[in-house]
Design a protein around this motif. Structure first.
Motif, short mmCIF file in Angstrom:
data_model
loop_
_atom_site.label_atom_id
_atom_site.label_comp_id
_atom_site.label_asym_id
_atom_site.label_seq_id
_atom_site.Cartn_x
_atom_site.Cartn_y
_atom_site.Cartn_z
N MET A 1 -18.48 -0.84 -10.14
CA MET A 1 -18.50 -1.64 -8.92
C MET A 1 -17.13 -1.57 -8.25
O MET A 1 -16.10 -1.60 -8.90
N LEU A 2 -17.14 -1.48 -6.95
CA LEU A 2 -15.91 -1.38 -6.17
C LEU A 2 -15.52 -2.73 -5.59
O LEU A 2 -16.36 -3.43 -5.03
N LYS A 3 -14.26 -3.09 -5.74
CA LYS A 3 -13.71 -4.32 -5.14
C LYS A 3 -12.40 -3.98 -4.46
O LYS A 3 -11.64 -3.14 -4.94
N LYS A 4 -12.11 -4.67 -3.37
CA LYS A 4 -10.84 -4.50 -2.66
C LYS A 4 -10.03 -5.79 -2.75
O LYS A 4 -10.56 -6.87 -2.54
N VAL A 5 -8.76 -5.62 -3.06
CA VAL A 5 -7.81 -6.73 -3.13
C VAL A 5 -6.62 -6.32 -2.27
O VAL A 5 -6.34 -5.12 -2.13
N PHE A 6 -5.91 -7.29 -1.73
CA PHE A 6 -4.84 -6.95 -0.80
C PHE A 6 -3.49 -7.46 -1.28
O PHE A 6 -3.36 -8.59 -1.72
N GLY A 7 -2.51 -6.56 -1.19
CA GLY A 7 -1.13 -6.88 -1.51
C GLY A 7 -0.26 -6.38 -0.37
O GLY A 7 -0.76 -6.15 0.73
N SER A 8 1.02 -6.18 -0.62
CA SER A 8 1.91 -5.75 0.44
C SER A 8 3.10 -4.99 -0.12
O SER A 8 3.58 -5.30 -1.21
N ALA A 9 3.57 -4.03 0.64
CA ALA A 9 4.79 -3.29 0.31
C ALA A 9 5.86 -3.71 1.31
O ALA A 9 5.58 -3.85 2.50
N VAL A 10 7.08 -3.92 0.84
CA VAL A 10 8.17 -4.33 1.72
C VAL A 10 9.23 -3.23 1.76
O VAL A 10 9.67 -2.74 0.72
N PHE A 11 9.61 -2.87 2.97
CA PHE A 11 10.68 -1.90 3.20
C PHE A 11 11.66 -2.54 4.16
O PHE A 11 11.35 -2.71 5.33
N GLY A 12 12.82 -2.93 3.63
CA GLY A 12 13.80 -3.66 4.45
C GLY A 12 13.26 -5.02 4.80
O GLY A 12 13.00 -5.83 3.92
N THR A 19 -3.94 -1.97 0.51
CA THR A 19 -5.30 -2.23 0.04
C THR A 19 -5.42 -1.62 -1.36
O THR A 19 -5.18 -0.43 -1.54
N VAL A 20 -5.77 -2.46 -2.31
CA VAL A 20 -5.95 -2.00 -3.69
C VAL A 20 -7.45 -1.94 -3.96
O VAL A 20 -8.13 -2.96 -4.01
N GLU A 21 -7.97 -0.71 -4.05
CA GLU A 21 -9.38 -0.51 -4.33
C GLU A 21 -9.54 -0.29 -5.82
O GLU A 21 -8.90 0.59 -6.39
N VAL A 22 -10.38 -1.12 -6.45
CA VAL A 22 -10.61 -1.00 -7.89
C VAL A 22 -12.07 -0.65 -8.11
O VAL A 22 -12.96 -1.39 -7.68
N ASN A 23 -12.31 0.48 -8.78
CA ASN A 23 -13.67 0.90 -9.10
C ASN A 23 -13.83 0.97 -10.61
O ASN A 23 -13.07 1.65 -11.28
N VAL A 24 -14.81 0.24 -11.11
CA VAL A 24 -15.12 0.25 -12.54
C VAL A 24 -16.47 0.91 -12.70
O VAL A 24 -17.45 0.50 -12.07
#
Length: 191
Positions: A1-12, A19-24
């Protein structure tokens, strides 16, 4: 099953949503793609211990995790909580209908407690810009993120609080900051 979770990258001082897509799926393996650095590649050990110590587990199946945009370098351990919640949701260990409404970040200790992250303020600004309902992050960073108005900020101590929020509907304590009061409190008027 595919799920999307959201995080963030910081540059300066700029943040970019990740978007973190996790497929099991059937099979065996743990594959992390999308230009993660070594700290992120090592996250599966922290996540496995944190889940184990809180009554959950990384499923013995084929797990593919894509961190998008794939051409953007992701660094640090702040994605631990994002990945862990994605794995739990994709493997149906927890319900997580509203997952797409929150940005989730935090470094996990082996017992499931959260360690502070860097860049909470630019991440919160980006989350509000992109219309997220809330930002879930370590308690140590909550005041910094709560400076941003029109965004619900939830400071948490342990992964179990986040699991119970999504799986059982248990409320998280929203952190609110009155910026005017904080500013005036820190003013030092000469007499």
């Amino acid at each position: 099953m595919l799920k999307k979770v959201f995080g963030s990258a910081v540059f300066g001082v700029e943040a970019t949503t990740v978007t973190v897509e996790v497929n099991v799926d059937t099979g065996i393996g743990y594959h992390l793609v999308g230009l993660p650095d070594n700290a992120i590649k090592e996250s599966n050990y922290r996540i496995a211990a944190a889940l184990q110590n809180n009554g959950y587990k990384i499923p013995g199946k084929k797990i593919i995790i894509n961190m998008s945009p794939a051409d953007l370098r992701k660094e640090g351990s702040a994605y631990d909580l994002t990945l862990a919640i994605g794995i739990l949701a994709a493997s149906k260990q927890i319900k997580a209908e509203d997952l797409d409404r929150y940005l989730i970040m935090g470094e996990l200790s082996l017992d499931g407690n959260l360690q502070p992250i860097k860049g909470a303020l630019p991440i919160a600004i980006k989350a509000r810009e992109e219309g997220y309902k809330g930002f879930i992050l370590p308690m140590q960073n909550a005041k910094e993120a709560a400076i941003v108005n029109d965004l619900e900020v939830y400071g948490v101590e342990n992964i179990k609080e986040v699991i119970n929020f999504f799986d059982k509907g248990e409320a998280l304590q929203q952190v609110k900051i009155d910026t005017r009061k904080e500013f005036e409190k820190n003013l030092d008027f000469p007499e």
